[in-house]
Design a protein around this motif. Structure first.
Motif, PDB file in Angstrom:
ATOM      1  N   UNK A   1     -12.489   4.988  25.021  1.00  0.00           N
ATOM      2  CA  UNK A   1     -11.335   4.369  24.705  1.00  0.00           C
ATOM      3  C   UNK A   1     -10.235   5.422  24.329  1.00  0.00           C
ATOM      4  N   UNK A   2     -10.017   6.268  25.269  1.00  0.00           N
ATOM      5  CA  UNK A   2      -9.067   7.254  25.238  1.00  0.00           C
ATOM      6  C   UNK A   2      -7.723   6.876  26.395  1.00  0.00           C
ATOM      7  N   UNK A   3      -6.607   7.951  26.151  1.00  0.00           N
ATOM      8  CA  UNK A   3      -5.793   7.351  27.117  1.00  0.00           C
ATOM      9  C   UNK A   3      -5.610   9.192  28.033  1.00  0.00           C
ATOM     10  N   UNK A   4      -4.671   9.078  28.884  1.00  0.00           N
ATOM     11  CA  UNK A   4      -4.428  10.181  29.728  1.00  0.00           C
ATOM     12  C   UNK A   4      -3.017  10.374  29.746  1.00  0.00           C
ATOM     13  N   UNK A   5      -2.487  11.587  29.370  1.00  0.00           N
ATOM     14  CA  UNK A   5      -1.125  12.146  29.500  1.00  0.00           C
ATOM     15  C   UNK A   5      -0.835  12.987  30.329  1.00  0.00           C
ATOM     16  N   UNK A   6       0.108  12.652  31.183  1.00  0.00           N
ATOM     17  CA  UNK A   6       0.597  13.751  32.075  1.00  0.00           C
ATOM     18  C   UNK A   6       1.825  14.580  31.490  1.00  0.00           C
ATOM     19  N   UNK A   7       1.447  15.848  31.568  1.00  0.00           N
ATOM     20  CA  UNK A   7       2.408  16.907  30.961  1.00  0.00           C
ATOM     21  C   UNK A   7       2.732  17.824  31.878  1.00  0.00           C
ATOM     22  N   UNK A   8       4.113  18.186  32.294  1.00  0.00           N
ATOM     23  CA  UNK A   8       4.662  19.037  33.176  1.00  0.00           C
ATOM     24  C   UNK A   8       4.022  20.330  33.044  1.00  0.00           C
ATOM     25  N   UNK A   9       3.583  21.080  34.273  1.00  0.00           N
ATOM     26  CA  UNK A   9       2.983  22.364  33.797  1.00  0.00           C
ATOM     27  C   UNK A   9       4.013  23.281  33.469  1.00  0.00           C
ATOM     28  N   UNK A  10       5.311  23.168  33.715  1.00  0.00           N
ATOM     29  CA  UNK A  10       6.430  24.118  33.467  1.00  0.00           C
ATOM     30  C   UNK A  10       6.468  24.373  31.915  1.00  0.00           C
ATOM     31  N   UNK A  11       5.996  23.149  30.967  1.00  0.00           N
ATOM     32  CA  UNK A  11       6.031  23.367  29.622  1.00  0.00           C
ATOM     33  C   UNK A  11       5.089  24.432  29.089  1.00  0.00           C
ATOM     34  N   UNK A  12       4.052  24.731  29.874  1.00  0.00           N
ATOM     35  CA  UNK A  12       3.075  25.907  29.528  1.00  0.00           C
ATOM     36  C   UNK A  12       3.346  27.202  30.396  1.00  0.00           C
ATOM     37  N   UNK A  13       4.044  26.874  31.534  1.00  0.00           N
ATOM     38  CA  UNK A  13       4.061  27.992  32.173  1.00  0.00           C
ATOM     39  C   UNK A  13       5.689  27.906  32.704  1.00  0.00           C
ATOM     40  N   UNK A  14       6.725  28.321  31.823  1.00  0.00           N
ATOM     41  CA  UNK A  14       8.143  27.975  32.039  1.00  0.00           C
ATOM     42  C   UNK A  14       8.627  29.222  33.107  1.00  0.00           C
ATOM     43  N   UNK A  15       8.008  30.204  33.203  1.00  0.00           N
ATOM     44  CA  UNK A  15       8.500  31.372  34.052  1.00  0.00           C
ATOM     45  C   UNK A  15       7.988  31.396  35.410  1.00  0.00           C
TER      46      UNK A  15
END
Length: 327
Positions: free
Chosen positions: A51-65
């Motif tokens: 009963x958990x969800x899945x979040x999509x996070x843009x990779x640029x948030x972790x690797x902005x450069x």
């Protein structure tokens, strides 16, 4: 053995209602057993720890450069922030609750149906399934054994599987039992992980409503195969050479491989677990399928990967050839 030490069957977490999975002794800390009748998809998710969800996070948030990072998204499990997969922008998440909704639709369409297993595979839960047991059809094999009927709903969060809804005769309790389902094209629906994916869920719900009637027709087809006599001798001399082709004339490896294949199928045909269907066309189909499912060593992939692919694609050429010959 699963992907990580100490786990059998690739189990991340699961629940089993009114039966104990074969791998339970290896996975006691990952399996929830219950004697309850599960009639709610959400209840199954909770009991299975799914009963958990899945979040999509843009990779640029972790690797902005990093050039191009903005074109990719990380699928993160909501309760653990664990990585499930990496996807391109057009990928659409199909959350576990969608499986629960589809299971509820099956139960509504087939009164008396209930959820018998639910779970996730490959830590931290890259593939998720739910299995609904349909009401008994009343048919028995050999006058004794009730033929089980299920609807399997399965998807992935790593891109390895689309959302699939299909009728099956196998109780799914781990990755190795995602197995053979004959003649189910009318009840099979595949929904890809695209931005339009959720628009097709209602279509799948409507399709499930017809699965029960279709499955009864399948029961009738099985009864006809059970009533068709096919002795081991006739199977070995008249049918099997057409299924696996004739034995090579030239001495060597080809003959050895053919002999091993022939012997494995004949042994499966006469195995104790096929006692009720020996000397029938249905016994022949099951023997060939048992070999095709377990006896062929896959090249370049694990056995469970090959089995899952066979189920999702309906890729059982030897079994289908046997069915065509004995029907």
């Amino acid at each position: 053995m699963g992907q990580y030490k100490g786990v059998m069957g690739g189990i991340d977490s699961m629940m089993a209602a009114r039966f104990t999975p074969w791998h339970y002794s290896y996975n006691e800390d990952r399996v929830s057993l219950t004697e309850l009748t599960i009639e709610s998809g959400h209840q199954a998710l909770v009991m299975a720890g799914c009963d958990w969800g899945v979040n999509l996070v843009n990779m640029a948030e972790f690797m902005p450069d990093h050039l191009g990072a903005e074109d990719f998204y990380l699928a993160l499990r909501s309760d653990k922030q664990a990585l499930l997969g990496v996807h391109k922008e057009r990928y659409a998440v199909i959350v576990n609750q969608v499986l629960a909704d589809l299971a509820d639709a099956v139960i509504t369409a087939a009164p008396g149906a209930n959820i018998i297993s639910c779970g996730s595979l490959y830590e931290p839960g890259k593939q998720v399934w739910m299995l609904v047991e349909l009401p008994p059809s009343g048919m028995k094999l050999g006058g004794r054994e009730v033929h089980d009927r299920y609807v399997l709903i399965v998807t992935s969060h790593d891109g390895s599987l689309s959302l699939s809804v299909r009728a099956t005769r196998v109780r799914v309790e781990c990755m190795n039992t995602m197995s053979f389902s004959l003649g189910t094209s009318r009840a099979d629906y595949v929904i890809r992980h695209t931005t339009n994916a959720l628009n097709y869920v209602e279509e799948a719900r409507r399709a499930i409503a017809s699965a029960n009637a279709h499955d009864l027709a399948f029961d009738h087809a099985i009864e006809q195969l059970i009533d068709t006599e096919l002795t081991v001798a006739n199977f070995a001399t008249q049918v099997l050479p057409k299924v696996i082709d004739v034995r090579p004339e030239k001495d060597g490896r080809g003959q050895t491989v053919w002999d091993e294949k022939f012997a494995a199928i004949i042994n499966a045909y006469g195995a104790d677990h096929n006692t009720d269907i020996i000397d029938t066309a249905w016994g022949a189909v099951n023997a060939v399928n048992e070999y095709e499912e377990w006896g062929i060593k896959p090249r370049g992939q694990e056995l469970h990967e090959r089995q899952m692919g066979m189920l999702v694609k309906g890729d059982y050429p030897l079994t289908k050839r046997t069915l065509a010959l004995v029907s």
